[in-house]
Design an enzyme around this catalytic site. Structure first.
Site, PDB file in Angstrom:
ATOM      1  N   ARG A 231       0.378   5.204   3.132  1.00 22.21           N
ATOM      2  CA  ARG A 231       0.673   5.859   1.854  1.00 22.21           C
ATOM      3  C   ARG A 231      -0.509   6.759   1.496  1.00 22.21           C
ATOM      4  O   ARG A 231      -1.671   6.433   1.817  1.00 22.21           O
ATOM      5  CB  ARG A 231       0.856   4.821   0.738  1.00 22.21           C
ATOM      6  CG  ARG A 231       2.179   4.102   0.773  1.00 22.21           C
ATOM      7  CD  ARG A 231       3.349   5.009   0.384  1.00 22.21           C
ATOM      8  NE  ARG A 231       4.617   4.297   0.346  1.00 22.21           N
ATOM      9  CZ  ARG A 231       5.483   4.239   1.354  1.00 22.21           C
ATOM     10  NH1 ARG A 231       5.213   4.851   2.496  1.00 22.21           N
ATOM     11  NH2 ARG A 231       6.636   3.599   1.221  1.00 22.21           N
ATOM     12  N   HIS A 279       5.463  13.485   5.720  1.00 20.31           N
ATOM     13  CA  HIS A 279       6.005  12.133   5.500  1.00 20.31           C
ATOM     14  C   HIS A 279       7.296  11.913   6.308  1.00 20.31           C
ATOM     15  O   HIS A 279       8.355  11.616   5.736  1.00 20.31           O
ATOM     16  CB  HIS A 279       6.261  11.896   4.003  1.00 20.31           C
ATOM     17  CG  HIS A 279       6.321  10.420   3.672  1.00 20.31           C
ATOM     18  ND1 HIS A 279       5.888   9.899   2.476  1.00 20.31           N
ATOM     19  CD2 HIS A 279       6.762   9.354   4.388  1.00 20.31           C
ATOM     20  CE1 HIS A 279       6.070   8.589   2.461  1.00 20.31           C
ATOM     21  NE2 HIS A 279       6.602   8.233   3.619  1.00 20.31           N
TER      22      HIS A 279
HETATM   23  N1  LIG Z   1       4.919   7.263   6.793  1.00 19.74           N
HETATM   24  C1  LIG Z   1       6.096   6.683   6.841  1.00 19.74           C
HETATM   25  O1  LIG Z   1       7.101   7.350   7.087  1.00 19.74           O
HETATM   26  C2  LIG Z   1       6.213   5.200   6.621  1.00 19.74           C
HETATM   27  C3  LIG Z   1       7.382   4.545   7.074  1.00 19.74           C
HETATM   28  C4  LIG Z   1       7.431   3.149   6.977  1.00 19.74           C
HETATM   29  C5  LIG Z   1       6.382   2.434   6.419  1.00 19.74           C
HETATM   30  N2  LIG Z   1       5.275   3.108   5.963  1.00 19.74           N
HETATM   31  C6  LIG Z   1       4.156   2.345   5.362  1.00 19.74           C
HETATM   32  O2  LIG Z   1       3.698   1.357   6.283  1.00 19.74           O
HETATM   33  C7  LIG Z   1       3.351   0.185   5.533  1.00 19.74           C
HETATM   34  C8  LIG Z   1       3.305  -1.038   6.425  1.00 19.74           C
HETATM   35  O3  LIG Z   1       4.628  -1.438   6.770  1.00 19.74           O
HETATM   36  P1  LIG Z   1       4.896  -2.827   7.534  1.00 19.74           P
HETATM   37  O4  LIG Z   1       6.367  -3.013   7.612  1.00 19.74           O
HETATM   38  O5  LIG Z   1       4.110  -2.895   8.791  1.00 19.74           O
HETATM   39  O6  LIG Z   1       4.258  -3.857   6.473  1.00 19.74           O
HETATM   40  P2  LIG Z   1       4.027  -5.446   6.623  1.00 19.74           P
HETATM   41  O7  LIG Z   1       4.883  -6.002   7.705  1.00 19.74           O
HETATM   42  O8  LIG Z   1       4.140  -6.013   5.267  1.00 19.74           O
HETATM   43  O9  LIG Z   1       2.520  -5.561   7.126  1.00 19.74           O
HETATM   44  C9  LIG Z   1       1.441  -5.326   6.289  1.00 19.74           C
HETATM   45  C10 LIG Z   1       0.152  -5.694   7.010  1.00 19.74           C
HETATM   46  O10 LIG Z   1      -0.951  -5.335   6.172  1.00 19.74           O
HETATM   47  C11 LIG Z   1      -1.800  -6.472   6.005  1.00 19.74           C
HETATM   48  N3  LIG Z   1      -2.423  -6.442   4.682  1.00 19.74           N
HETATM   49  C12 LIG Z   1      -1.840  -6.301   3.475  1.00 19.74           C
HETATM   50  N4  LIG Z   1      -2.751  -6.343   2.486  1.00 19.74           N
HETATM   51  C13 LIG Z   1      -3.946  -6.528   3.093  1.00 19.74           C
HETATM   52  C14 LIG Z   1      -5.272  -6.666   2.623  1.00 19.74           C
HETATM   53  N5  LIG Z   1      -5.559  -6.626   1.314  1.00 19.74           N
HETATM   54  N6  LIG Z   1      -6.253  -6.848   3.524  1.00 19.74           N
HETATM   55  C15 LIG Z   1      -5.971  -6.904   4.848  1.00 19.74           C
HETATM   56  N7  LIG Z   1      -4.741  -6.776   5.365  1.00 19.74           N
HETATM   57  C16 LIG Z   1      -3.734  -6.591   4.490  1.00 19.74           C
HETATM   58  C17 LIG Z   1      -0.883  -7.673   6.153  1.00 19.74           C
HETATM   59  O11 LIG Z   1      -1.646  -8.834   6.465  1.00 19.74           O
HETATM   60  P3  LIG Z   1      -0.924 -10.247   6.761  1.00 19.74           P
HETATM   61  O12 LIG Z   1      -0.211 -10.076   8.083  1.00 19.74           O
HETATM   62  O13 LIG Z   1      -2.044 -11.210   6.856  1.00 19.74           O
HETATM   63  O14 LIG Z   1       0.015 -10.494   5.625  1.00 19.74           O
HETATM   64  C18 LIG Z   1       0.036  -7.196   7.277  1.00 19.74           C
HETATM   65  O15 LIG Z   1      -0.567  -7.430   8.529  1.00 19.74           O
HETATM   66  C19 LIG Z   1       4.415   0.150   4.430  1.00 19.74           C
HETATM   67  O16 LIG Z   1       3.960  -0.580   3.310  1.00 19.74           O
HETATM   68  C20 LIG Z   1       4.596   1.621   4.097  1.00 19.74           C
HETATM   69  O17 LIG Z   1       3.759   1.988   3.032  1.00 19.74           O
HETATM   70  C21 LIG Z   1       5.166   4.472   6.058  1.00 19.74           C
END
Ligand SMILES: NC(=O)c1ccc[n+]([C@@H]2O[C@H](COP(=O)([O-])OP(=O)(O)OC[C@H]3O[C@@H](n4cnc5c(N)ncnc54)[C@H](OP(=O)(O)O)[C@@H]3O)[C@@H](O)[C@H]2O)c1
Length: 316
Positions: A231, A279
């Site tokens: 983001r 994006h």
């Molecule tokens: N650019 C685009 O088109 C696009 C498309 C899709 C998604 N995204 C972005 O990608 C992000 C990630 O998606 P996802 O599905 O992979 O999310 P996810 O499965 O919820 O994974 C989030 C990861 O971040 C870690 N995390 C969260 N807060 C943290 C902190 N304070 N300190 C350290 N680690 C932390 C989590 O740790 P734990 O494993 O320990 O919980 C987990 O490993 C989304 O939230 C979105 O904003 C962007």
């Protein structure tokens, strides 16, 4: 409008609502679908909301809301609402194709940087035949992934399979073959100091907002490269430009921005070390999203467990 058992309100830009109309009508003909920004509807009749976010206080005007579906993997567009009705589960879209698209984008940007493709593009524009020294081998190129969740883990596995030296940072420790795991605030610096190419796929939460800042960049080794696909709120754009201009960072690939569309006045557009995409790294497929909503509503009605419900305490 009459109140029905399955009334779905699309809280997304009109273009998205249009893209969803046909697959939703085919896949879930029993749904009565309204578009927030176009149709008249009775707030009491709305059972489910599907969208990318909502203005503060909007969801709390829907008294019979049962579930909120986030059309993307990120839920910051909903959780930025201080009045979000937390008795209503928020479910995020976790989809194989979305994770695959994100992984492709990350691998692509890593390889463009690693193989110095931008320099070859510049040379070609000037008809220059300029062989460059090959990059150091992949085993000696250290990639660090901020966030080892659905997307970060898959991208890490693909990069590991290309023989890069891959590590990830998350809140909880992971056991992923061939990927070194760093966990929690105490291990952020050691993780950064071994990272040549940093990839951010964290969710945007109060803890991670502005994490890509001057202090973090200064811990990265000289000539590190930064990829942000998470983001825009993660990145302090001014700090990035300073770290690029000082020569500490060698470049950045950015798919997301604090303000989208990126304003024409932004210095990022013309920065020679920055690659910009609008994006597009991972966009939800309307058909897959429609199937997901239909199946999740069915599970909800039959009181079966629902996957990928957001933890409001963690914020993701
Ligand atoms: N650019 C685009 O088109 C696009 C498309 C899709 C998604 N995204 C972005 O990608 C992000 C990630 O998606 P996802 O599905 O992979 O999310 P996810 O499965 O919820 O994974 C989030 C990861 O971040 C870690 N995390 C969260 N807060 C943290 C902190 N304070 N300190 C350290 N680690 C932390 C989590 O740790 P734990 O494993 O320990 O919980 C987990 O490993 C989304 O939230 C979105 O904003 C962007």
């Amino acid at each position: 409008m009459t109140s029905r058992d399955t009334t779905l309100l699309l809280a997304a830009p009109i273009t998205w609502a249009d893209r969803l109309a046909t697959p939703l009508a085919e896949i879930a003909p029993e749904f009565k679908v309204f578009v927030r920004d176009r149709d008249c509807y009775e707030p009491e009749a709305v059972d489910y909301v599907l969208g990318t976010g909502a203005a503060p206080g909007f969801l709390s005007t829907l008294p019979n809301l049962k579930l909120v579906f986030s059309l993307g993997a990120g839920v910051d567009g909903f959780l930025s609402d201080p009045y979000f009705p937390k008795q209503v589960p928020l479910v995020r879209f976790v989809d194989r194709n979305l994770s695959r698209a994100m992984t492709q984008y990350i691998v692509l940007q890593v390889l463009i940087h690693y193989r110095q493709q931008r320099l070859f593009d510049l040379a070609q524009a000037e008809r220059k035949w300029e062989p460059m020294a090959p990059p150091r081998c992949t085993e000696e190129t250290r990639i660090g992934i901020l966030g080892l969740g659905e997307i970060g883990r898959k991208a890490g596995e693909r990069l590991r399979d290309l023989d890069f030296d891959v590590a990830g940072w998350s809140r909880s420790r992971k056991a992923l073959p061939g990927i070194e795991s760093f966990a929690g605030a105490d291990e952020l610096k050691p993780f950064l100091s071994r990272t040549d190419i940093l990839v951010c796929v964290l969710p945007l939460t109060p803890d991670t907002s502005g994490v890509l800042n001057q202090e973090l960049f200064s811990v990265l080794p000289q000539d590190a490269f930064v990829i942000n696909v998470a983001r825009g709120g993660h990145l302090v754009e001014r700090d990035l430009i300073e770290s690029l201009d000082s020569g500490h960072l060698s470049g950045a690939a950015l798919d997301v921005f604090a303000v989208e569309p990126l304003p024409k006045s932004s210095p990022l557009w013309t920065h020679p070390k920055v690659t910009i995409t609008p994006h597009v790294a991972g966009v939800a497929n309307p058909r897959a999203a429609s199937l997901w909503v239909r199946d999740t509503v069915a599970r909800y009605k039959s009181r079966e467990p629902i996957a990928n419900v957001v933890d409001f305490t963690r914020g993701y």
